[in-house]
Design a protein around this motif. Sequence first.
Motif, short mmCIF file in Angstrom:
data_model
loop_
_atom_site.label_atom_id
_atom_site.label_comp_id
_atom_site.label_asym_id
_atom_site.label_seq_id
_atom_site.Cartn_x
_atom_site.Cartn_y
_atom_site.Cartn_z
N THR A 90 0.64 -1.38 -0.03
CA THR A 90 0.08 -0.02 -0.01
C THR A 90 0.88 1.30 -0.23
O THR A 90 0.37 2.41 -0.35
CB THR A 90 -0.97 0.12 1.39
N SER A 156 -10.12 -0.55 -0.12
CA SER A 156 -8.71 -0.05 -0.58
C SER A 156 -8.03 0.63 0.46
O SER A 156 -6.63 0.59 0.61
CB SER A 156 -8.78 0.84 -1.88
N ASN A 157 -8.43 1.49 1.15
CA ASN A 157 -8.05 2.61 1.91
C ASN A 157 -7.41 2.20 3.45
O ASN A 157 -6.87 2.67 4.28
CB ASN A 157 -8.48 3.72 2.24
N GLN A 298 -6.29 10.06 2.13
CA GLN A 298 -7.24 8.81 1.85
C GLN A 298 -8.09 8.28 2.74
O GLN A 298 -7.99 7.05 3.08
CB GLN A 298 -6.25 7.70 1.23
N CYS A 300 -12.10 8.46 4.50
CA CYS A 300 -13.32 8.91 3.84
C CYS A 300 -13.94 9.92 4.78
O CYS A 300 -14.98 10.50 4.27
CB CYS A 300 -14.40 7.67 4.15
N ASN A 302 -11.93 12.74 5.51
CA ASN A 302 -11.29 13.75 4.91
C ASN A 302 -11.96 14.90 4.88
O ASN A 302 -12.89 14.90 3.94
CB ASN A 302 -10.35 13.36 3.75
N MET A 332 0.39 7.03 -2.88
CA MET A 332 -1.03 6.86 -2.77
C MET A 332 -1.20 5.28 -2.66
O MET A 332 -0.22 4.36 -3.04
CB MET A 332 -2.01 7.41 -3.62
N ILE A 337 -5.85 5.07 -7.95
CA ILE A 337 -6.30 5.93 -7.08
C ILE A 337 -5.68 7.24 -7.27
O ILE A 337 -6.16 8.36 -7.14
CB ILE A 337 -6.16 5.47 -5.50
N TYR A 341 -7.27 11.06 -8.31
CA TYR A 341 -6.96 12.07 -7.74
C TYR A 341 -6.66 13.32 -8.66
O TYR A 341 -7.38 14.17 -8.46
CB TYR A 341 -5.81 11.93 -6.60
N PHE A 390 -10.79 12.18 -3.85
CA PHE A 390 -9.89 11.27 -2.67
C PHE A 390 -8.63 11.60 -2.75
O PHE A 390 -7.98 11.08 -3.51
CB PHE A 390 -10.33 9.72 -3.10
N GLY A 391 -8.11 12.44 -1.70
CA GLY A 391 -6.76 12.91 -1.63
C GLY A 391 -6.77 14.27 -1.01
O GLY A 391 -8.14 14.89 -0.70
#
Length: 503
Positions: A90, A156-157, A298, A300, A302, A332, A337, A341, A390-391
Amino acid sequence: MSFKPHGKHLIAGDWIAGETTFMSEPAHGDAYPFSVGTVDLVDRACVAAEEAFPSFGYATRAERAAFLEAIADEIEARGDAITEIGTSETGLPAARLEGERGRTTGQLRLFAAHILKGDYLDRRRDKALPERKPLPRPYIRLMERPIGPVAVFGASNFPLAFSTAGGDTAAALAAGCPVVVKGHSGHPGTGEIIAEAIHAAIEKRGIHPGVFSLVQGGNRDVGQALVTHPLIKAVGFTGSLAGGRALFNLCAARPEPIPFFGELGSVNPMFLLPGAVAARGADIATGWAASLTMGAGQFCTNPGIAVVLESQVETIADAAREALSKVGAQVMLSDGIAAAYRAGRDRIAPATGVREILTSTCDMRNATPYLYAVKGADWLDNHALGEEVFGPLGLIVTVEGEDDFLKIARSFSGQLTATLHMDDGDTALARRLMPILERKAGRVLANGFPTGVEVCDAMVHGGPYPASTNFGATSVGTLSIRRFLRPVSYQNLPDALLPEDLL
């Protein structure tokens, strides 16, 4: 302890290789081949889960609690190896993975303690009233019961806390529901080693092996087969709005529709009220920058949007720009992803009325911060500005007066969180905002930042659509167990036929 993945699926206690493979795409280190999931493997896993349900779903709470504790023990025993493969796949730093591992085992132990208390069963009893006129009342008792096999999609995150043995899996197992996990292709090795830990706990506790299966990778057919399988009774999902909505529609279109508990993301607006900005605006902006860039943005939760008076915007913009400019490139979770972004940046930057405050350059799998500002009128005219990026990208929305704060608040779709930065002098405005924010978000904060979701009894991690697909549910905290239970009433049944917990 080093770990080299073998790349197989775990189906009801058996490690099974597939005919075709895909290669992992690590941020650094070696890539490994992993078997591609198939519709047939999904069917085998679901059939095994149903076979496990009569014993596991009706096991004692003490037995299930011991199983959850055993899983936590086995994960901790593999701690260094989990960190090694997780950071490789990751790009997340070791400290983040170690903290997430602690959260994962903490969730398992929290649910073990929760089910031992028994309060989640919501037991109710209405005594018989045989003399009642005009009709007698029967003896009615109620208790929550497990619903059956549950499908869980890895996120994913959060390769640990929201994936193979994450919150959805922990809640389902605590409820008494076997689980079939669709592993995330972004971290298949991490999923495999966690599956090994669950498998070891199954063997240690003598649990039916069908209680857990992991199906790795695969095309859309695999995910579709899982959510439409007639033996699956609910689905837990954390991911994109597009992917979640597609699976939600499949669940609703089944001959037997089932609940789809999707957590689909959010822009998590913050309302920076005048008194707070006047007193400590620079500190608020600096804290925002730290939250915005945590984990390369990354999360949710954020906080991508800040709403502030036009007359105070420079205080926030200058301090946020200074703080963000010190943040370097961050790796990332995947190439996809990172590309998404950049696409989000390219959607925001040229929009009408948007001005640049901080720009940077990012490529490949890296993310760097961006900061923009837009007037409230332009925001209201362009719904796309409220869609998640997402970022680490922030957007300041400026308003002219107090009534405009309310207009902007009403314009948001459903959110996971909403934040008020306020001082005592802002209380009257905050009171006007609260009825709006309560309808928009699952969690409302004051003078803080929403990144960092506490795992506890009172937490709600969910919200009105599109933040989640079920506004009455949460994917974090002990309340999340309710997703995988249903109430059953027992009328005039003799004690010999009742669940032990209801006697």
